[in-house]
Design a protein around this motif. Structure first.
Motif, PDB file in Angstrom:
ATOM      1  N   VAL A  87      -2.101 -22.685  19.364  1.00 33.10           N
ATOM      2  CA  VAL A  87      -2.322 -23.044  17.960  1.00 33.10           C
ATOM      3  C   VAL A  87      -2.119 -24.550  17.774  1.00 33.10           C
ATOM      4  O   VAL A  87      -2.920 -25.241  17.122  1.00 33.10           O
ATOM      5  CB  VAL A  87      -1.373 -22.252  17.044  1.00 33.10           C
ATOM      6  CG1 VAL A  87      -1.478 -22.753  15.599  1.00 33.10           C
ATOM      7  CG2 VAL A  87      -1.677 -20.764  17.111  1.00 33.10           C
ATOM      8  N   LYS A  88      -1.058 -25.083  18.369  1.00 33.48           N
ATOM      9  CA  LYS A  88      -0.705 -26.496  18.231  1.00 33.48           C
ATOM     10  C   LYS A  88      -1.823 -27.415  18.710  1.00 33.48           C
ATOM     11  O   LYS A  88      -2.103 -28.452  18.089  1.00 33.48           O
ATOM     12  CB  LYS A  88       0.568 -26.772  19.020  1.00 33.48           C
ATOM     13  CG  LYS A  88       1.015 -28.238  19.007  1.00 33.48           C
ATOM     14  CD  LYS A  88       2.289 -28.417  19.820  1.00 33.48           C
ATOM     15  CE  LYS A  88       2.711 -29.887  19.847  1.00 33.48           C
ATOM     16  NZ  LYS A  88       3.953 -30.071  20.651  1.00 33.48           N
ATOM     17  N   ASN A  91       4.451 -15.362  23.200  1.00 34.54           N
ATOM     18  CA  ASN A  91       4.215 -15.904  21.864  1.00 34.54           C
ATOM     19  C   ASN A  91       4.369 -17.423  21.836  1.00 34.54           C
ATOM     20  O   ASN A  91       3.695 -18.104  21.060  1.00 34.54           O
ATOM     21  CB  ASN A  91       5.155 -15.244  20.864  1.00 34.54           C
ATOM     22  CG  ASN A  91       4.825 -13.771  20.645  1.00 34.54           C
ATOM     23  OD1 ASN A  91       3.756 -13.302  21.043  1.00 34.54           O
ATOM     24  ND2 ASN A  91       5.726 -13.031  20.031  1.00 34.54           N
ATOM     25  N   VAL A  92       5.257 -17.958  22.678  1.00 32.27           N
ATOM     26  CA  VAL A  92       5.380 -19.418  22.780  1.00 32.27           C
ATOM     27  C   VAL A  92       4.067 -20.007  23.288  1.00 32.27           C
ATOM     28  O   VAL A  92       3.592 -21.038  22.795  1.00 32.27           O
ATOM     29  CB  VAL A  92       6.551 -19.808  23.711  1.00 32.27           C
ATOM     30  CG1 VAL A  92       6.495 -21.293  24.052  1.00 32.27           C
ATOM     31  CG2 VAL A  92       7.879 -19.470  23.069  1.00 32.27           C
ATOM     32  N   VAL A  93       3.485 -19.347  24.290  1.00 27.54           N
ATOM     33  CA  VAL A  93       2.207 -19.816  24.830  1.00 27.54           C
ATOM     34  C   VAL A  93       1.145 -19.806  23.739  1.00 27.54           C
ATOM     35  O   VAL A  93       0.379 -20.772  23.581  1.00 27.54           O
ATOM     36  CB  VAL A  93       1.773 -18.937  26.015  1.00 27.54           C
ATOM     37  CG1 VAL A  93       0.351 -19.289  26.465  1.00 27.54           C
ATOM     38  CG2 VAL A  93       2.740 -19.101  27.179  1.00 27.54           C
ATOM     39  N   GLN A 140      -4.082 -20.026  13.375  1.00 22.13           N
ATOM     40  CA  GLN A 140      -2.803 -19.472  12.961  1.00 22.13           C
ATOM     41  C   GLN A 140      -2.947 -18.012  12.574  1.00 22.13           C
ATOM     42  O   GLN A 140      -2.062 -17.191  12.849  1.00 22.13           O
ATOM     43  CB  GLN A 140      -2.246 -20.279  11.775  1.00 22.13           C
ATOM     44  CG  GLN A 140      -0.859 -19.862  11.324  1.00 22.13           C
ATOM     45  CD  GLN A 140       0.212 -20.156  12.360  1.00 22.13           C
ATOM     46  OE1 GLN A 140       0.201 -21.229  12.959  1.00 22.13           O
ATOM     47  NE2 GLN A 140       1.122 -19.230  12.589  1.00 22.13           N
ATOM     48  N   HIS A 141      -4.074 -17.690  11.962  1.00 23.14           N
ATOM     49  CA  HIS A 141      -4.316 -16.314  11.512  1.00 23.14           C
ATOM     50  C   HIS A 141      -4.358 -15.353  12.709  1.00 23.14           C
ATOM     51  O   HIS A 141      -3.732 -14.282  12.675  1.00 23.14           O
ATOM     52  CB  HIS A 141      -5.626 -16.249  10.738  1.00 23.14           C
ATOM     53  CG  HIS A 141      -6.046 -14.845  10.387  1.00 23.14           C
ATOM     54  ND1 HIS A 141      -5.400 -14.086   9.436  1.00 23.14           N
ATOM     55  CD2 HIS A 141      -7.038 -14.062  10.902  1.00 23.14           C
ATOM     56  CE1 HIS A 141      -5.976 -12.891   9.358  1.00 23.14           C
ATOM     57  NE2 HIS A 141      -6.975 -12.854  10.239  1.00 23.14           N
ATOM     58  N   VAL A 142      -5.076 -15.737  13.752  1.00 26.85           N
ATOM     59  CA  VAL A 142      -5.173 -14.880  14.935  1.00 26.85           C
ATOM     60  C   VAL A 142      -3.813 -14.770  15.613  1.00 26.85           C
ATOM     61  O   VAL A 142      -3.401 -13.691  16.061  1.00 26.85           O
ATOM     62  CB  VAL A 142      -6.227 -15.426  15.926  1.00 26.85           C
ATOM     63  CG1 VAL A 142      -6.215 -14.627  17.223  1.00 26.85           C
ATOM     64  CG2 VAL A 142      -7.605 -15.382  15.299  1.00 26.85           C
ATOM     65  N   TYR A 143      -3.105 -15.892  15.674  1.00 21.49           N
ATOM     66  CA  TYR A 143      -1.781 -15.874  16.278  1.00 21.49           C
ATOM     67  C   TYR A 143      -0.851 -14.901  15.546  1.00 21.49           C
ATOM     68  O   TYR A 143      -0.127 -14.114  16.186  1.00 21.49           O
ATOM     69  CB  TYR A 143      -1.172 -17.277  16.264  1.00 21.49           C
ATOM     70  CG  TYR A 143       0.310 -17.307  16.587  1.00 21.49           C
ATOM     71  CD1 TYR A 143       0.765 -17.080  17.880  1.00 21.49           C
ATOM     72  CD2 TYR A 143       1.251 -17.536  15.585  1.00 21.49           C
ATOM     73  CE1 TYR A 143       2.120 -17.091  18.181  1.00 21.49           C
ATOM     74  CE2 TYR A 143       2.611 -17.553  15.871  1.00 21.49           C
ATOM     75  CZ  TYR A 143       3.033 -17.322  17.169  1.00 21.49           C
ATOM     76  OH  TYR A 143       4.376 -17.333  17.458  1.00 21.49           O
ATOM     77  N   ASP A 144      -0.874 -14.945  14.237  1.00 20.52           N
ATOM     78  CA  ASP A 144      -0.008 -14.068  13.443  1.00 20.52           C
ATOM     79  C   ASP A 144      -0.316 -12.596  13.689  1.00 20.52           C
ATOM     80  O   ASP A 144       0.578 -11.740  13.626  1.00 20.52           O
ATOM     81  CB  ASP A 144      -0.154 -14.389  11.951  1.00 20.52           C
ATOM     82  CG  ASP A 144       0.441 -15.741  11.587  1.00 20.52           C
ATOM     83  OD1 ASP A 144       1.316 -16.220  12.330  1.00 20.52           O
ATOM     84  OD2 ASP A 144       0.024 -16.318  10.564  1.00 20.52           O
TER      85      ASP A 144
END
Length: 769
Positions: free
Chosen positions: A253-254, A246-248, A260-264
Motif C-alpha cells: 500500500v505504501k 499483513n506488514v508485507v 487501502q481498500h483491498v488491503y483492508d
C-alpha cells in the motif's frame, strides 16, 4: 615589571590553524568511508578472499531437484538435496514481484546492486542511533549474493568482510543479469522451510498451486517469510505469520502496489494453507519412483557421463525424467488397490483371525513352530531397528531382549495410523498379517507402462511387488503360454480334449498326476480348449504339456519376454514358476499387440536442466507369434470373462459389457491370487497374497484369484472407462489382415459337452491318434 606585563597583555593571541583542524575533521569523518572504499577495492581484486569468476556468475552453482514427469505433464515427484525447481520470470505472479520489492528493496529498480541511501540510513539510524528499525540495508541483489556465494561467518569480523564481498558480488551480478533475472534467481534460491526450497516448491507445498497462480495474500505470506522463515513459519507460528503477511501488504500500500481498500479486505483473511508435504513416501507412484531411483537411474548415471567425464547427480543436477505413467491412470490404480485391499484385509481378519484380537496370532495357526520361528527371526533381522542396533555394536542376546521389550510406536492400519505400546517382535507379527498387492497397467501397442502400484503403503511396506526382480508363483495365469503351443501347432480353440486324469512320466521314473480344481461337473467329458482354459482345467493343461513337452512351453514363454527362471518340468503347465507382475503384464501385452512383444518401459527421455535431451528410449521388440495366433488366443481368453473363472466382471458391481480377455490364477494353499486382463488399449494385471506363504485364506472360495486380485482390475477399469478424457477404447480387438482358417465359434460343442465313452477310448489312449 608592570610595563612588561602590560605589553604581554596587549600582545595579540597566537593564531589557531583552523584549516588544519578542518582538515583533520574531514579526515576523521571520511576515514570510515575511505576505509570501506579501500576494502571494497581490495575485495574486488580478491585480496579479501576468492570471488566468483565471470563464468561462475553466469552459471551460479545451485542444487536443483530432478523432476519425474508423467506422460500427461504432471510432476510425480522429485529427487533432491534441496527441493528446488527453477522457474522463469514469466512464471511469477506480479503479486510476488511487487511484494518482494515493496518489502525488501523499494529502490530495487534504481540502484546498481548497492543502495547508498540505504547504507547511510543504516549508519545513522542503526549504527549511530541504535535503532534496529533502520534495517540491514541489504538490497535484493546483496541478499542474492549472500545466498549464492557466501558461507555463514563465525565471527563479526568475518561477517564484516563477507558484507564487503557481497557488495562487490552484487554490483557484478547487476552487470551480468537484468533486474527481472535477479528477482527470479532470488525467489528460486530462497528456502521457505518444510522442504520448500524455491518459489515453485513453496507455492505447491503451502498452497498446492504454481508461482504464476498465487493469490495476493498467498504471495504476501511467502514474501513475508523472507525476513525470518523460522519465526514466520506458517505451520508453527500462524499468528506471527499472519501479522508479517499483513506488514508485507501494508508495504505494498505504501509504495502504490495495493489500494487501502483491498488491503483492508485481505488483512482479516486466514492463511488458507493447503499444505502438501513432499516426501518420497507420499504422493503418486512412490513404489515406481523408488524403483526408478535405485534401479534405473543409478545404472543410467554410471553409463552416461557429463561432458567433463563426471557422473550426473540426480539430487542436484536438475534433470527431467519424462516417464510413461499417466497420473490419472496411476491415481485410479492406487484407488483400486486401496479399496480392494482394505476390504479384503477386513474380511481376512474376520475369517482367519478366528475372533482373536491383537496381535492376531491366529494367522500362524496350523504351521510348524520352527517355520514360524524362522519367519519371525527373518523379519527381525530385516528390520531397520535390528540394523541400527547391530551398527551400534549391540550383541545378539541384547538385541533379542530389546525386541522383547515393550515400546511406544506408531503403527499402520487401513482406517488410520495409531499409537500403541508393544514389543518390536509383536509389531513384526502384527505387520505379517497384512495381505499385500502389486498391480501394473500398460499400453500394449507402445510398451508404455501407465500405472505401477508396488504395494499397499510405501511408508510401512517398501517391498515392491511389481518390479522384475520380485516374483511370486503365477498359478493358472501361466496356462495361456501352454495353450499357445497347441494353437501354434494348428489346434483350434474348438478342438476337444478328454477331461480325465493325465499321467506324465518324470525323468526319475516317477509318475506326475495333477489334480483338478475345476467344477466336478466337467470331469470325464470332452471339452474344447476354449472351455477348458475358461474354467482353468488342470487335466487339459497337463494333456497339452504331455503333447508338446516342457521345453516347448519354456521357449514360448521366453519369446514373450519372460526372463524369470523356468524349470522345464511338467508342473510348469499349472504355473509352478515364480514370475513378476512386470513380466507377466508385458507378456500378456503381446496378445493384444498382434503377437509382437514390446519390452515394458517407463522412461521416454531424460533432459538436463537446460532442456537438452541426454537419452531417449528405443523400444525392443520380438515377434512372439503371428497376428492370427494372437487373435485366436484373445478369443479363447475372452471365454474366461464370458463364462469362466472371470465371469464376475460381468456382474455387479462392475457389469462390464466391453470385450475383455483375461485369466485368473490361484496357487497352492491360496497363497497367491492373480488376475490378468486384456483390452485393446490397456493390458493390466495384479497379484495379491501375504508377505509370507503361511499367511493366506484357508478356503478356495475366499482365496482364489477371482476374489483377491480380479476386483482390483475391475475397480481400476471401471474408473478408467468412466473418464472420457482418457479415450480408452471400449471396442473389440482388431481382426488380423490375414484369413483365419480355424473355427472360433465353439458354442456348438460347449453347449453340449459329451461324456467320454471309455469303452471306445481308454483313458490312457491318445484320442488324437
Amino acid at each position: 615589571m608592570s610595563e612588561e606585563k602590560e605589553k604581554q597583555e596587549k600582545a595579540p593571541a597566537p593564531k589557531r590553524n583552523y584549516k588544519r583542524i578542518l582538515l583533520w575533521l574531514w579526515i576523521v569523518g571520511l576515514s570510515p568511508f575511505i576505509f570501506i572504499l579501500l576494502l571494497v577495492w581490495a575485495a574486488s581484486h580478491g585480496w579479501l578472499g576468492e570471488l566468483p569468476t565471470t563464468t561462475q556468475l553466469e552459471n551460479p552453482e545451485s542444487n536443483l531437484a530432478t523432476q519425474i514427469v508423467s506422460a500427461d505433464g504432471k510432476v510425480l515427484g522429485k529427487y533432491y538435496k534441496e527441493n528446488r525447481v527453477n522457474v522463469k520470470y514469466k512464471d511469477l505472479s506480479p503479486y510476488l514481484v511487487n511484494a518482494l520489492i515493496a518489502t525488501e528493496d523499494a529502490r530495487f529498480r534504481d540502484h546498481s546492486g548497492v543502495d547508498l541511501r540505504g547504507l547511510f540510513r543504516v549508519l545513522m539510524v542503526t549504527v549511530i542511533g541504535g535503532d534496529e528499525s533502520g534495517g540491514g540495508g541489504s538490497t535484493i541483489t546483496q541478499q542474492l549474493a549472500k545466498m549464492l556465494f557466501s558461507e555463514r561467518p563465525k565471527s563479526k569480523l568475518k561477517r564484516g568482510v563477507q558484507k564487503i564481498k557481497e557488495w562487490v558480488i552484487a554490483t557484478r551480478l547487476e552487470t551480468q543479469y537484468t533486474k527481472e533475472e535477479i528477482l527470479t534467481m532470488y525467489l528460486n534460491k530462497f528456502d521457505f522451510l518444510n522442504q520448500a526450497v524455491g518459489i515453485s516448491s513453496a507455492a505447491h507445498i503451502y498452497f498446492n498451486t504454481t508461482p504464476d497462480s498465487l493469490k495476493l495474500e498467498q504471495a504476501a505470506m511467502l514474501i513475508g517469510m523472507a525476513k525470518n522463515p523460522s519465526l514466520f513459519n506458517p505451520l508453527r507460528r500462524e499468528k506471527e505469520t499472519i501479522g508479517r503477511r499483513n506488514v508485507v501488504m501494508s508495504q505494498m500500500v505504501k509504495y502504490g502496489y495495493l489500494s487501502q481498500h483491498v488491503y483492508d479486505s485481505l488483512k482479516t483473511l486466514p492463511l488458507g494453507l493447503d499444505f502438501r508435504p513432499e516426501d518420497h513416501n507420499e504422493g503418486l507412484a512412490p513404489y515406481f519412483r523408488e524403483y526408478l531411483r535405485t534401479e534405473f537411474l543409478a545404472k543410467w548415471c554410471k553409463e552416461n557421463k557429463k561432458p567433463d567425464g563426471s557422473e550426473y547427480n540426480i539430487y542436484s543436477d536438475g534433470l527431467k525424467i519424462y516417464t510413461t505413467l499417466d497420473s490419472r491412470l496411476q491415481q485410479y490404480a492406487e484407488q483400486a488397490v486401496r479399496e480392494q485391499m482394505s476390504q479384503l484385509q477386513d474380511r481376512f481378519e474376520k475369517v482367519e483371525g478366528k475372533g482373536k484380537k491383537f496381535p492376531f496370532v491366529g494367522f500362524f495357526q496350523g504351521n510348524k513352530d520352527e517355520e514360524i520361528k524362522r519367519i519371525m527371526e527373518h523379519g527381525m533381522r530385516n528390520s531397520e531397528r535390528y540394523k541400527n542396533l547391530k551398527a551400534r555394536g549391540m550383541s545378539e542376546t541384547d538385541i533379542e531382549k530389546n525386541f522383547d521389550t515393550k515400546d511406544t510406536m506408531r503403527i499402520f492400519s487401513w482406517k488410520r495410523e495409531f499409537d500403541t505400546i508393544m514389543t518390536p517382535m509383536d509389531s513384526i507379527r502384527y505387520y505379517k498379517k497384512f495381505l499385500q498387492a502389486g498391480f501394473m497397467s500398460m499400453d500394449p501397442q507402445t510398451g508404455y507402462i501407465k500405472a505401477w502400484v508396488g504395494g499397499i503403503n510405501h511408508s510401512n511396506f517398501q517391498y515392491d511387488h511389481v518390479q522384475r526382480e520380485h516374483s511370486r508363483q503365477v498359478g493358472s495365469t501361466f496356462k495361456p503360454f501352454v495353450y499357445l503351443c497347441a494353437i501354434q501347432a494348428g489346434w483350434s480353440p474348438c478342438t476337444q480334449v478328454p477331461n480325465v486324469p493325465v499321467t506324465i512320466k518324470l525323468p526319475d521314473g516317477k509318475d506326475w498326476v495333477p489334480r483338478n480344481s475345476s467344477p466336478p461337473s466337467l470331469d470325464n467329458k470332452m471339452l474344447t480348449l476354449k472351455k477348458a482354459l475358461a474354467n482353468s482345467v488342470n487335466y487339459i493343461s497337463a494333456y497339452i504339456m504331455k503333447q508338446f513337452g516342457p521345453q516347448s512351453v519354456v521357449r514360448v514363454a521366453q519369446q514373450m519376454g519372460i526372463t524369470a527362471k523356468l524349470d522345464p518340468v511338467p508342473s510348469l503347465c499349472l504355473g509352478s514358476a515364480d514370475v513378476s507382475v512386470f513380466e507377466m503384464v508385458g507378456a500378456y501385452s503381446a496378445f493384444a499387440n498382434k503377437g509382437t512383444w514390446i519390452e515394458p518401459t517407463f522412461v521416454t527421455r531424460i533432459e538436463d536442466k537446460n532442456g537438452k535431451v541426454l537419452w531417449e528410449y528405443v523400444p525392443k521388440k520380438v515377434e512372439a507369434m503371428d497376428e492370427v495366433t494372437a487373435y485366436v488366443m484373445l478369443q479363447m481368453m475372452k471365454g474366461v470373462t464370458q463364462s469362466g473363472t472371470g465371469i464376475g466382471l460381468r456382474m455387479a458391481p462392475y457389469n462390464f459389457t466391453e470385450p475383455i480377455a483375461g485369466k485368473t490364477g490361484t496357487t497352492q494353499h491360496n497363497a497367491d491370487g492373480w488376475f490378468m486382463g486384456i483390452t485393446p488399449d490397456l493390458v493390466s494385471g495384479g497379484w495379491v497374497g501375504g508377505e509370507d506363504l503361511i499367511v493366506h485364506f484357508n478356503s478356495l472360495a475366499e482365496g482364489q484369484g477371482a476374489k483377491m486380485a480380479l476386483p482390483i482390475w475391475g475397480n481400476y477399469m471401471k474408473r478408467v472407462y468412466a473418464d472420457k478424457k482418457l479415450k480408452i477404447s471400449k471396442g473389440d480387438f482388431e481382426k488380423p489382415s490375414k484369413h483365419i482358417d480355424v473355427d472360433l465359434d465353439c458354442s456348438k460343442y460347449d453347449d453340449h459337452d459329451t461324456d467320454i465313452d471309455f469303452d471306445a477310448t481308454p483313458p490312457d489312449e491318445d484320442p488324437f491318434k
